[in-house]
Design a protein around this motif. Structure first.
Motif, PDB file in Angstrom:
ATOM      1  N   HIS A  98       2.727  -3.145   5.606  1.00 35.12           N
ATOM      2  CA  HIS A  98       1.407  -3.688   5.281  1.00 35.12           C
ATOM      3  C   HIS A  98       1.462  -4.517   4.006  1.00 35.12           C
ATOM      4  CE1 HIS A  98      -0.719  -1.186   8.299  1.00 35.12           C
ATOM      5  NE2 HIS A  98       0.195  -0.274   7.991  1.00 35.12           N
ATOM      6  N   ASP A  99       0.443  -5.353   3.838  1.00 36.29           N
ATOM      7  CA  ASP A  99       0.295  -6.174   2.641  1.00 36.29           C
ATOM      8  C   ASP A  99      -1.146  -6.036   2.178  1.00 36.29           C
ATOM      9  OD1 ASP A  99       0.847  -7.890   0.607  1.00 36.29           O
ATOM     10  OD2 ASP A  99       0.653  -9.714   1.808  1.00 36.29           O
ATOM     11  N   ALA A 100      -1.363  -6.019   0.859  1.00 35.31           N
ATOM     12  CA  ALA A 100      -2.709  -5.783   0.355  1.00 35.31           C
ATOM     13  C   ALA A 100      -2.948  -6.579  -0.922  1.00 35.31           C
ATOM     14  CB  ALA A 100      -2.932  -4.286   0.093  1.00 35.31           C
ATOM     15  N   ASP A 132      -5.995  -4.234   8.456  1.00 33.36           N
ATOM     16  CA  ASP A 132      -6.105  -2.779   8.566  1.00 33.36           C
ATOM     17  C   ASP A 132      -7.334  -2.439   9.412  1.00 33.36           C
ATOM     18  OD1 ASP A 132      -5.789  -0.062   8.163  1.00 33.36           O
ATOM     19  OD2 ASP A 132      -6.952  -0.075   6.308  1.00 33.36           O
ATOM     20  N   ARG A 149      -8.087   3.019  -4.561  1.00 37.18           N
ATOM     21  CA  ARG A 149      -6.654   3.280  -4.622  1.00 37.18           C
ATOM     22  C   ARG A 149      -6.428   4.747  -4.993  1.00 37.18           C
ATOM     23  NH1 ARG A 149      -2.995  -0.521  -7.802  1.00 37.18           N
ATOM     24  NH2 ARG A 149      -1.706  -0.427  -5.930  1.00 37.18           N
ATOM     25  N   PRO A 179       0.837  -1.207   0.000  1.00 37.41           N
ATOM     26  CA  PRO A 179       0.000   0.000   0.000  1.00 37.41           C
ATOM     27  C   PRO A 179       0.869   1.254   0.000  1.00 37.41           C
ATOM     28  CG  PRO A 179      -0.709  -1.555   1.690  1.00 37.41           C
ATOM     29  CD  PRO A 179       0.615  -2.038   1.191  1.00 37.41           C
ATOM     30  N   GLU A 191      -8.318  -1.619  -3.483  1.00 41.26           N
ATOM     31  CA  GLU A 191      -7.459  -2.563  -2.785  1.00 41.26           C
ATOM     32  C   GLU A 191      -7.959  -2.765  -1.368  1.00 41.26           C
ATOM     33  OE1 GLU A 191      -3.582  -0.811  -2.983  1.00 41.26           O
ATOM     34  OE2 GLU A 191      -3.803   0.271  -1.098  1.00 41.26           O
ATOM     35  N   ASP A 192      -7.508  -3.859  -0.769  1.00 41.57           N
ATOM     36  CA  ASP A 192      -7.885  -4.217   0.603  1.00 41.57           C
ATOM     37  C   ASP A 192      -6.605  -4.551   1.355  1.00 41.57           C
ATOM     38  OD1 ASP A 192      -9.074  -5.012   2.946  1.00 41.57           O
ATOM     39  OD2 ASP A 192      -9.836  -6.922   2.160  1.00 41.57           O
ATOM     40  N   THR A 193      -6.301  -3.744   2.372  1.00 40.06           N
ATOM     41  CA  THR A 193      -5.107  -3.976   3.183  1.00 40.06           C
ATOM     42  C   THR A 193      -5.411  -4.984   4.276  1.00 40.06           C
ATOM     43  OG1 THR A 193      -4.327  -1.726   2.769  1.00 40.06           O
ATOM     44  CG2 THR A 193      -3.373  -2.885   4.648  1.00 40.06           C
ATOM     45  N   TYR A 194      -4.589  -6.014   4.370  1.00 37.79           N
ATOM     46  CA  TYR A 194      -4.794  -7.036   5.385  1.00 37.79           C
ATOM     47  C   TYR A 194      -4.557  -6.450   6.785  1.00 37.79           C
ATOM     48  CZ  TYR A 194      -4.518 -10.275   1.434  1.00 37.79           C
ATOM     49  OH  TYR A 194      -4.738 -10.931   0.242  1.00 37.79           O
ATOM     50  N   PRO A 206      -3.508   3.467   5.182  1.00 33.37           N
ATOM     51  CA  PRO A 206      -3.721   3.670   3.744  1.00 33.37           C
ATOM     52  C   PRO A 206      -5.185   3.796   3.349  1.00 33.37           C
ATOM     53  CG  PRO A 206      -3.082   1.398   4.193  1.00 33.37           C
ATOM     54  CD  PRO A 206      -2.904   2.152   5.471  1.00 33.37           C
ATOM     55  N   SER A 207      -6.093   3.236   4.158  1.00 32.49           N
ATOM     56  CA  SER A 207      -7.508   3.275   3.794  1.00 32.49           C
ATOM     57  C   SER A 207      -8.151   4.622   4.070  1.00 32.49           C
ATOM     58  CB  SER A 207      -8.274   2.180   4.555  1.00 32.49           C
ATOM     59  OG  SER A 207      -8.185   2.389   5.952  1.00 32.49           O
TER      60      SER A 207
END
Length: 811
Positions: A625-627, A664, A681, A611, A659-662, A725-726
Motif C-alpha cells: 500500500h501507499d499512503a 483502500d 495513525r 502504512p 493518514e489516507d491509504t490510496y 490499515p484503516s
C-alpha cells in the motif's frame, strides 16, 4: 510593516556603527580551559557593551577585534560552567593575549538538570545529566527521561522504544560520539526487550531534537538523539544494585594523560516486574550489556577512539494461567486460559567502531569512522492455549461466572531467525572560518545484509469447530513461511553551513544545508534541503525565537521491504516528510530562581508513506500500500527550580496525526463498498502530560523525593484484519505515577573503604496500581449451543504496582 522597518533599520544602523567603531581597534586573543586543563570548544566570548562576540575553536583559542582606547567589559561562558567577567583595555593596534579557566557549576543537590542551550542555535535541546539513577522507573534506560518530553510518546513502561510527533518507533536516529546506532528488528513485545544501547553511567551530554534537525544528521523522519560519552580526566567508578538488576562503571586516564577508558557493565532482570502481569507462569528474562569507549592521543593534532558493545539477551517464558476481566459496565466478561508449552527467545548484538581524528590546524577538524554491527535474533515458541469466555457477576472475591459464551483452544508455533550485518565507513569534517561561521561536510558508504527465516502457524479449535471452517479436515488459521536474503548498499553525503551574526538589536544564527542519499536496492536518489534560523533579541525579557524547515526522507531498510507474511516488495521507495517548526524559549526568574518556558508549533506533511500496523511494540509494514498523511501540534514545557536547588519540569503536548491509504476499501455484510478517507495513525495520541518533580527536606537535604507522572490519551490500535490499515480500535488512556525516596550517605571522610557517596532509594512503581492497556488479543470462539462464530477483543494489561529497593555508590 512599521515593526519590520524598525527591525531592518536597527540592524543596518547597528552594523554601520560597529564598522566605524572598530576602525580604531585592537586584537584580543587567548585560550579557554576547564579546571582539568582541557580546552573548551564552543565557549562564548562576548563584548558586553558592543553586542558582539565569538566562539572558541576546537583547540579552545579565540581571536576578536575590540574597540581601542576604552574599557571593554568581557563575558566568557559555556553551558554547565560559571561565567567569567573581565574588563579589557587596549591601545590602537595592540594585541592583548589572556587565557581563562572555566569552573563547573556545583550544586549541593546532584540531580538531573535539564536546560536548553544558552542561546539556541537550532532545534536541539541539551540535557545535562547529573544522576539518572534517582529517576524512578522500571527499565533503567535513559529513554525514561526522554519520555517526559512533551513530544515523545511511549505508553509502555517496559520498553525503551518511543515515537515522536506522530512517527513510529523506527523513525528515530540515535548517535553516540558521531556513530549511528542500529538496533535489533525482531523484538515483538516489551517483555522481550532488554537494555537500550545508551549506558547512562557513561554519558557526558545529550542533545535531542523532535524535528527540523540539521543536515548533518541522517535519513529518518522524526527525531535525533545525539549522545556524547565521557572522556574522563580522572579515575571514577560507580555501582548500583537493585531488585531489577545491577550496574558497574569504571573510567580513568593514564599517567601521561594520553589514554582514557570509559567502561560500563549492566545486568537487568525484569522477572519481579513481570510477575505482576495477568499471564501467570515462570518468567526468566536475563539481559546483559558491556560497553567501552577508549581514546588515545597520538599527538596534539591527532587521536584515535574506539567504541565497543556486546549485548546478550535471553527471554524464557513458561505460561500457566491467565484471567482477564473486560467488557462494559452492563456486561462484564471473563477470559480464562490454561497454557502448556514455552517460549524461548535470544537477541544478541555486537557492535564495534573506530574513529581517527585529525586537526591539521586550529580551525579544522577531520574524522574518519569505520563501524560494524552484527545482530543474531531468534524467537521460538510452541504454546497450547485452552480457554473459555463467560459472563461474570459480582466483585472481588465474590466474582463468579454464570454464562459460558464460548470455549476454544489454539496451538501457536513459530520459528523466527534473523541475522543482520551492517558495515559502514564515513568521513566527517568541520571548518571554522571568519569569526562566527562553521562549515561541515560528510561522506558515508554503508553495506547491509539481512538473512531472515520465518515459519509460523496457528490452529484454532472451538468445541469441535475449526476456525476457519474446514469441512471436517484440519485447517490452519494461519500459515506463514519465508526465507529471505537481502543485501544493499547506500551512500550518503551532506554539506552544511552556519553563520552567527550580531547587531545592536539581536544575535541571530542561520544554518542551511543539503543532504543526499542513494540506495542501490531500489536505485533511488533523494536530496533533502534543510534550513534553520534563530533570533535572540536584546529585550528586557530574555526570549529566543527559532524556526526550522526541511525535507526528511527515510529510505527503506529490510523491515520496510516485507509484509507480515514475509513477502518481499522490491519497488518500495523512501518515505518522505516536510517539517515546519516555529518556537520560542523564554528565560525568566521566579522566586529568584531560573526558569525556562518553551513553546513549539509544528506541522509535518507526510507522503509516500508505507502504512503499518502495531502489535504490542512491533511494527508490521504493509508495503503493498501507499499512503499520505500529516502531523500537527503544539508543545509546552516549563522547567526550573520549583524547589531551590532541585530541577523539575512539566510538559504538555496537543497533537493530531492522520493518514489516507490510496485505494483502500472494505465491503460491509450488506455488500456496500466503503472507501475510508483519513484515519488516525497508530501513534495519534491527542494529549500527553508529564511531570518530573524533585523535593527534599530543608533541614535534611540528604533526604529526597522524586515524582514521575505520565498521562497520555488513548492510542489507536490495529484491528485483526491483516491487510487493512484503516481498521483501528482504541486503547484506554495511559496513566502512571512512580515515586522514589532516597537517602544520601556521604563517605568523603572514610578513608578505609574509599567510598565517596552511597544512595539508598526506595521506589513505588505504578503507585496508583492503574491497569494500563498495552494491546488487544483477538480471540475467536464458536458458541457450543448454536454454532455461532464470535471474535472478542481481550485487552492485555501492563505491569501492576511493585516496590523496588536500590543501592548506589560512587568511589
Amino acid at each position: 510593516m512599521n515593526k519590520l522597518f524598525k527591525l531592518v533599520f536597527s540592524i543596518v544602523l547597528g552594523s554601520s556603527c560597529s564598522i566605524l567603531l572598530f576602525a580604531q581597534s585592537a586584537t584580543f586573543t587567548g585560550k579557554i580551559l576547564n579546571q582539568q586543563g582541557n580546552t573548551v570548544f564552543g565557549a562564548s566570548v562576548i563584548l558586553v557593551n558592543e553586542n558582539t562576540g565569538i566562539v572558541t575553536k576546537s583547540d579552545g583559542t579565540f581571536s576578536i577585534s575590540v574597540p581601542a582606547g576604552k574599557k571593554v567589559p568581557i563575558e566568557i561562558s559555556f553551558l554547565g560552567y560559571s561565567a567569567v567577567l573581565d574588563t579589557l583595555y587596549a591601545s590602537v593596534g595592540e594585541t592583548v593575549k589572556k587565557d581563562y579557566v572555566l569552573y563547573e557549576k556545583l550544586k549541593e543537590l546532584e540531580e538531573i538538570i535539564v536546560k536548553g542551550v544558552q542561546e539556541r542555535e537550532n532545534t536541539l535541546a541539551r540535557i545535562n545529566m547529573k544522576s539518572i539513577h534517582q529517576l524512578p522507573n522500571t527499565s533503567g534506560n535513559i529513554e525514561t527521561l526522554l519520555k517526559t518530553f512533551s513530544n515523545v510518546v511511549s505508553g509502555n513502561e517496559l520498553s525503551s522504544q518511543y515515537s515522536v510527533r506522530g512517527g513510529n518507533y523506527d523513525e528515530n536516529l540515535i548517535y553516540v560520539n558521531d556513530i549511528e546506532i542500529n538496533r535489533p528488528m525482531l523484538v515483538q513485545s516489551a517483555q522481550q526487550e532488554g537494555l537500550s544501547f545508551v549506558n547512562p553511567d557513561m554519558v557526558s551530554s545529550i542533545q535531542f531534537s523532535a524535528g527540523g534537525f540539521e543536515s548533518k544528521y541522517g535519513d529518518k523522519m522524526s527525531s535525533v538523539l545525539d549522545i556524547s560519552y565521557k572522556k574522563p580526566v580522572k579515575f571514577e567508578s560507580s555501582a548500583t544494585v537493585s531488585l531489577l538488576g545491577s550496574n558497574l562503571h569504571v573510567a580513568g586516564i593514564s599517567k601521561n594523560k594520553k589514554f582514557t577508558h570509559n567502561t560500563g557493565l549492566r545486568y537487568k532482570t525484569s522477572q519481579y516486574i513481570l510477575s505482576s502481569l495477568e499471564v501467570k507462569g515462570e518468567y526468566m528474562p536475563r539481559f546483559f550489556d558491556l560497553q567501552t569507549y577508549m581514546t588515545y592521543d597520538i599527538s596534539s593534532k591527532s587521536s584515535i577512539s574506539v567504541l565497543g558493545n556486546l549485548s546478550l539477551n535471553r527471554f524464557t517464558m513458561l505460561p500457566e494461567t491467565r484471567e482477564t476481566n473486560f467488557g462494559t459496565i452492563s456486561q462484564t466478561l471473563s477470559f480464562n486460559v490454561f497454557y502448556e508449552g514455552s517460549e524461548k527467545d535470544r537477541f544478541d548484538s555486537y557492535m564495534g567502531a573506530i574513529s581517527y581524528n585529525f586537526s591539521p590546524n586550529r580551525n579544522t577538524m577531520l574524522k574518519l569512522i569505520a563501524s560494524s554491527f552484527n545482530s543474531d535474533e531468534e524467537i521460538t515458541y510452541d504454546i497450547l492455549s485452552e480457554y473459555y469466555i463467560s459472563q461474570a457477576v459480582g466483585k472481588g472475591t465474590k466474582r463468579d461466572t454464570v454464562i459460558n459464551i464460548g470455549t476454544g483452544a489454539s496451538l501457536e508455533h513459530a520459528r523466527k531467525y534473523l541475522n543482520s550485518r551492517i558495515h559502514s565507513i564515513e568521513h566527517k569534517g568541520t571548518s571554522i572560518y571568519g569569526n562566527n561561521s562553521v562549515f561541515r561536510w560528510g561522506l558515508k558508504a554503508q553495506y547491509e545484509e539481512f538473512d531472515d527465516f520465518l515459519r509460523e502457524w496457528g490452529v484454532i479449535d472451538s468445541t469441535g469447530f475449526f476456525i476457519p471452517d474446514s469441512d471436517g479436515t484440519i485447517e490452519m488459521e494461519h500459515f506463514i513461511y519465508a526465507n529471505n536474503f537481502v543485501s544493499s548498499a547506500r551512500y550518503q553525503a551532506f554539506v552544511q553551513n552556519q553563520n552567527s551574526l550580531f547587531s545592536s538589536f539581536a544575535e541571530y544564527s542561520f544554518t542551511y544545508g543539503l543532504r543526499a542519499n542513494y540506495l542501490n536496492y531500489n536505485k533511488e536518489l533523494i536530496v533533502s534541503p534543510r534550513v534553520s534560523f534563530t533570533l535572540n533579541p536584546y529585550w528586557k525579557k530574555d526570549i529566543d525565537f527559532f524556526f526550522a524547515a526541511g525535507l526528511y526522507s527515510q529510505p527503506p531498510q529490510y523491515k520496510e521491504l516485507k509484509d507480515y507474511t514475509g513477502k518481499l516488495y522490491n519497488n518500495v521507495m523512501s518515505q518522505k516528510s516536510f517539517h515546519l517548526v516555529i518556537g520560542a524559549d523564554m528565560h525568566y526568574l521566579a522566586w529568584n530562581r531560573p526558569f525556562t518556558f518553551t513553546t513549539e508549533i509544528y506541522y509535518k506533511n507526510l507522503y509516500q508513506l508505507i502504512p503499518y500496523k502495531v502489535e504490542n511494540i512491533q511494527v508490521h509494514y504493509l508495503p503493498a500500500h501507499d499512503a499520505k498523511g500529516y502531523a500537527a501540534g503544539i508543545d509546552f514545557r516549563v522547567n526550573g527550580e520549583f524547589v531551590s536547588g532541585a530541577e523539575s519540569w512539566f510538559s504538555l503536548s496537543l497533537m493530531q496525526t492522520k493518514e489516507d491509504t490510496y485505494n483502500d476499501f472494505y465491503t460491509l455484510p450488506n455488500g456496500t463498498v466503503v472507501y475510508p478517507a483519513y484515519y488516525r495513525r497508530p501513534t495519534d495520541q491527542t494529549i500527553t502530560f508529564s511531570v518530573f518533580f524533585q523535593d527534599y527536606l530543608p533541614s535534611h537535604p540528604d533526604y529526597k523525593m522524586h515524582l514521575l507522572i505520565n498521562y497520555g490519551s488513548g492510542l489507536p490500535y490495529s484491528g485483526p484484519t491483516a491487510n487493512r490499515p484503516s481498521e483501528i480500535f482504541l486503547l484506554g488512556p495511559y496513566r502512571r505515577v512512580d515515586i522514589g525516596a532516597s537517602r544520601i550517605i556521604k563517605r568523603d571522610k572514610n578513608k578505609k573503604i574509599g567510598l565517596k557517596d552511597i544512595w539508598i532509594t526506595f521506589e513505588c512503581l505504578n503507585l496508583m496500581g492503574i491497569k494500563n492497556m498495552a494491546s488487544y488479543d483477538w480471540v475467536k470462539t464458536v458458541d457450543a449451543t448454536n454454532g455461532q462464530r464470535n471474535q472478542f477483543a481481550v485487552p492485555n494489561y501492563l505491569t501492576g504496582r511493585r516496590f523496588n529497593l536500590k543501592i548506589s555508590t560512587k568511589l
